[in-house]
Design a protein around this motif. Sequence first.
Motif, PDB file in Angstrom:
ATOM      1  N   GLN A 512       0.840  -1.189   0.000  1.00 17.45           N
ATOM      2  CA  GLN A 512       0.000   0.000   0.000  1.00 17.45           C
ATOM      3  C   GLN A 512       0.880   1.245   0.000  1.00 17.45           C
ATOM      4  O   GLN A 512       2.040   1.201   0.409  1.00 17.45           O
ATOM      5  CB  GLN A 512      -0.935   0.013   1.211  1.00 17.45           C
ATOM      6  CG  GLN A 512      -2.003  -1.065   1.182  1.00 17.45           C
ATOM      7  CD  GLN A 512      -2.953  -0.985   2.351  1.00 17.45           C
ATOM      8  OE1 GLN A 512      -2.591  -0.510   3.427  1.00 17.45           O
ATOM      9  NE2 GLN A 512      -4.173  -1.460   2.166  1.00 17.45           N
ATOM     10  N   GLN A 513       0.300   2.362  -0.440  1.00 16.21           N
ATOM     11  CA  GLN A 513       1.053   3.610  -0.513  1.00 16.21           C
ATOM     12  C   GLN A 513       0.990   4.347   0.819  1.00 16.21           C
ATOM     13  O   GLN A 513      -0.072   4.497   1.415  1.00 16.21           O
ATOM     14  CB  GLN A 513       0.517   4.495  -1.626  1.00 16.21           C
ATOM     15  CG  GLN A 513       1.466   5.605  -2.038  1.00 16.21           C
ATOM     16  CD  GLN A 513       1.018   6.295  -3.311  1.00 16.21           C
ATOM     17  OE1 GLN A 513      -0.160   6.447  -3.539  1.00 16.21           O
ATOM     18  NE2 GLN A 513       1.976   6.699  -4.133  1.00 16.21           N
ATOM     19  N   GLU A 514       2.183   4.780   1.298  1.00 17.04           N
ATOM     20  CA  GLU A 514       2.286   5.537   2.534  1.00 17.04           C
ATOM     21  C   GLU A 514       3.264   6.685   2.318  1.00 17.04           C
ATOM     22  O   GLU A 514       4.433   6.457   1.988  1.00 17.04           O
ATOM     23  CB  GLU A 514       2.782   4.646   3.688  1.00 17.04           C
ATOM     24  CG  GLU A 514       1.886   3.449   3.985  1.00 17.04           C
ATOM     25  CD  GLU A 514       2.444   2.569   5.094  1.00 17.04           C
ATOM     26  OE1 GLU A 514       3.396   3.021   5.784  1.00 17.04           O
ATOM     27  OE2 GLU A 514       1.953   1.439   5.267  1.00 17.04           O
ATOM     28  N   GLU A 612      -3.123  -7.107  -4.595  1.00 21.10           N
ATOM     29  CA  GLU A 612      -4.156  -6.726  -3.640  1.00 21.10           C
ATOM     30  C   GLU A 612      -4.304  -5.202  -3.581  1.00 21.10           C
ATOM     31  O   GLU A 612      -3.322  -4.467  -3.443  1.00 21.10           O
ATOM     32  CB  GLU A 612      -3.778  -7.273  -2.252  1.00 21.10           C
ATOM     33  CG  GLU A 612      -4.539  -6.674  -1.087  1.00 21.10           C
ATOM     34  CD  GLU A 612      -5.992  -7.109  -1.036  1.00 21.10           C
ATOM     35  OE1 GLU A 612      -6.707  -6.654  -0.150  1.00 21.10           O
ATOM     36  OE2 GLU A 612      -6.393  -7.914  -1.896  1.00 21.10           O
ATOM     37  N   ASN A 613      -5.548  -4.719  -3.711  1.00 22.06           N
ATOM     38  CA  ASN A 613      -5.892  -3.297  -3.587  1.00 22.06           C
ATOM     39  C   ASN A 613      -5.196  -2.418  -4.625  1.00 22.06           C
ATOM     40  O   ASN A 613      -5.026  -1.219  -4.405  1.00 22.06           O
ATOM     41  CB  ASN A 613      -5.560  -2.765  -2.175  1.00 22.06           C
ATOM     42  CG  ASN A 613      -6.383  -3.439  -1.099  1.00 22.06           C
ATOM     43  OD1 ASN A 613      -7.542  -3.802  -1.335  1.00 22.06           O
ATOM     44  ND2 ASN A 613      -5.805  -3.610   0.081  1.00 22.06           N
ATOM     45  N   GLN A 614      -4.743  -3.012  -5.728  1.00 18.46           N
ATOM     46  CA  GLN A 614      -4.060  -2.242  -6.768  1.00 18.46           C
ATOM     47  C   GLN A 614      -4.671  -2.574  -8.123  1.00 18.46           C
ATOM     48  O   GLN A 614      -5.068  -3.724  -8.363  1.00 18.46           O
ATOM     49  CB  GLN A 614      -2.559  -2.550  -6.790  1.00 18.46           C
ATOM     50  CG  GLN A 614      -1.832  -2.253  -5.501  1.00 18.46           C
ATOM     51  CD  GLN A 614      -1.767  -0.769  -5.193  1.00 18.46           C
ATOM     52  OE1 GLN A 614      -1.898   0.064  -6.085  1.00 18.46           O
ATOM     53  NE2 GLN A 614      -1.571  -0.434  -3.925  1.00 18.46           N
ATOM     54  N   PRO A 615      -4.746  -1.595  -9.048  1.00 22.48           N
ATOM     55  CA  PRO A 615      -5.349  -1.846 -10.374  1.00 22.48           C
ATOM     56  C   PRO A 615      -4.359  -2.440 -11.374  1.00 22.48           C
ATOM     57  O   PRO A 615      -4.405  -2.121 -12.562  1.00 22.48           O
ATOM     58  CB  PRO A 615      -5.792  -0.444 -10.813  1.00 22.48           C
ATOM     59  CG  PRO A 615      -4.775   0.468 -10.196  1.00 22.48           C
ATOM     60  CD  PRO A 615      -4.404  -0.162  -8.871  1.00 22.48           C
ATOM     61  N   TYR A 616      -3.459  -3.319 -10.895  1.00 20.23           N
ATOM     62  CA  TYR A 616      -2.408  -3.855 -11.759  1.00 20.23           C
ATOM     63  C   TYR A 616      -2.340  -5.373 -11.642  1.00 20.23           C
ATOM     64  O   TYR A 616      -2.676  -5.959 -10.611  1.00 20.23           O
ATOM     65  CB  TYR A 616      -1.035  -3.272 -11.398  1.00 20.23           C
ATOM     66  CG  TYR A 616      -1.019  -1.774 -11.250  1.00 20.23           C
ATOM     67  CD1 TYR A 616      -1.112  -0.936 -12.360  1.00 20.23           C
ATOM     68  CD2 TYR A 616      -0.898  -1.192  -9.991  1.00 20.23           C
ATOM     69  CE1 TYR A 616      -1.093   0.442 -12.214  1.00 20.23           C
ATOM     70  CE2 TYR A 616      -0.876   0.186  -9.831  1.00 20.23           C
ATOM     71  CZ  TYR A 616      -0.982   0.999 -10.947  1.00 20.23           C
ATOM     72  OH  TYR A 616      -0.970   2.356 -10.800  1.00 20.23           O
ATOM     73  N   ASP A 617      -1.860  -5.990 -12.710  1.00 16.94           N
ATOM     74  CA  ASP A 617      -1.483  -7.405 -12.718  1.00 16.94           C
ATOM     75  C   ASP A 617       0.036  -7.488 -12.777  1.00 16.94           C
ATOM     76  O   ASP A 617       0.678  -6.742 -13.532  1.00 16.94           O
ATOM     77  CB  ASP A 617      -2.075  -8.132 -13.929  1.00 16.94           C
ATOM     78  CG  ASP A 617      -3.577  -8.331 -13.813  1.00 16.94           C
ATOM     79  OD1 ASP A 617      -4.060  -8.459 -12.673  1.00 16.94           O
ATOM     80  OD2 ASP A 617      -4.259  -8.344 -14.864  1.00 16.94           O
TER      81      ASP A 617
END
Length: 684
Positions: A512-514, A612-617
């Motif tokens: 996740q981004q922090e 998880e929780n990201q729009p990427y493969d």
Amino acid sequence: MDALSSAWKQSALTVALLSLSSMSWAADSTPNVTEEPVQTLKTLKLQANAPTNKNNDISAIAKTIVSREEMLQFGDQSVSDALRRAAGFQMPSPSGPRGPGGASGMRFRGGGAPIFMINGEPVQGGPRGGMSIIDTLTPDMIERIEITKQPSVTQASVAASAVINIILKEPLQSSRLGGTARVGYGFDSSGVSKEERKNITLQMDGRDSPWLYSVSANQNWDDTTSITQTQTANQTRVQKNVAERKASMISPRVEYEIDDEKKVVAELFYRNHERDGSRSDQVQQDKNDSMRLNTRFERQVNKNSDKVRLSYEKQNETELTRSPLSSLYIDQQIEELGLAYDGVRQFDENRQIKFGLDTRSSSLESNTAETLDEQRYALYSEGSWRFTDQQTLTIGLRQEWIHRTGLVDYDDQNLSPVIAHRYNFNDYWSLQSNISQAFRSPKADDLLPAVSISTDSDAGSLNNPDRGGNPFLRPEKITAYESTLGFNTAAGGINITGFYRQIDDYIESVIQQENGRYVKRPQNQDHATTYGVELSGRYALKQNAQGHSWMLNSQLSTIRAKVEDDITHQDRLVSDVAPYTASMGLSYNYQPWQISTSANLSYTPEFTRALENQPYDRTSNERVNLDISATKRFKQGWATTLSARNLLSTDYKERLNYQSDGSLYQARVSQAIPSILFSVEKKF
């Protein structure tokens, strides 16, 4: 799953038979010598009917064994080299984003790292992911490696993915002093990338009744210059990375035989590991210094035994990251004191019980978070009953308590049952099944919130995130089923294993981004399942009259690890678990010339997983790895070994694409470096 269902029905039947026959358990306690059902071979093998073993264990829980002779025959230089031939293990890539990884970085059946033990005593790595004592052991120090892939209450492995118990070598001869000295040098270059390795190993032991003593020591230097290429839709960057690593370990051991039945053992491990890494604008310095003392009292009377273990460990680890934009320093210390008792009572050739207790108190201090104090207590009992010539049943219970204060404050207790059943159809065919329910509490270092800054030009990105802990983790709740059908002869055999695990509150590493950077932290997911099939086999041609002998082993391990999304309730595959791995090894020995050679080939396919929780493969590339070694022995104890690793030099590639249209978001390539190591050995 048909094999699992059939095996569970047989286990249920044997439970009913056990309850009906409980009166007969204590009726006969004549202490007759029994044959040991664990098969110890040159390669990994499921336990089955086999020659007698001094432990007289009749447990239905499967165990596989790697001997020192096998490790020397395959040219193994480390524990990781030996375990790469074991079905189910996914070893870290030698060219992965974290650089070379050892035993402390492996996975088993899509889960976390297995539990490592030395002579039955758990050992741990650094709190921030540093190398463990396991990574500094060499085959010269090891008698055998025992691998328990199925849950067992006796080794705190009920919820573990696997347990690997390393039995250290005792003196092999009656002389007062003997041993082995080895010096190795390796170098390879591939364009700008290059690697230089040097190591010195010394193992000495002896006997002077009633004393047995040994000392093992090694020193390693590893200097690497590697190339990393990062790519986005707009630009491509090439980054050179320089890393200097050195590690040392010394391990003295003393054993005093009080009489024929009792002895006292003390062994000390001191280890120091340092790594200095740099790139154009960032410097990383990691240090780990640890000391562990294991003492135990052992009593063996016929087939009954008692063991009291007292251990103490202290570990210091620091991590310094400096760049023009920031500077981060992490300093952590671990102290642990443990006291345990293990007992075995074998009433006759068909009935046996194991029981014991384990208490541990530890403290984890950090300059970035509040101190975490932890106390663990456990009681266990495991009974095995061979109620026919063909069937054996094992039932175990383990009760654990955990109390944590400081950084987190909570109490928890769990009861873990295990049922295992083995059916021997004849001298060759067998079916072994296992069902268990268990809880796995988060490791102490997973709870620390401090963030470790990643290295390289794309540090803090999705492909190379920083790392941190999570103080709000909950324990996993695991229900596991497993069954193995085996066909084994003296020359070799084939084993097929099916497994299925249901996990509630599954702990997964989530990115996740922090504060503008991506950070990977462990998080609980509501529900997960892992299942798969393992196929392993071996065939050996024993030495003939002309002095030729050879051995072939292979394995294929499939794994599906799925997590249920807590929002959409749709299943997705875990992002960093390969769908399968395959390997094959061939070793050949020609006794007249005292030459032994081996080649091991491994394969990991390309696979794509959603983040998880990201729009990427994320897509990880196909990787092929070839390792070769050759040993020539001379007179007067001299020998030379040439080992080549990662000969096919498959780079490690990760690619992130938008799920919406498949276009590139970010890509990363870590250049692989094939390595060659030449060593000279002298026995004295």
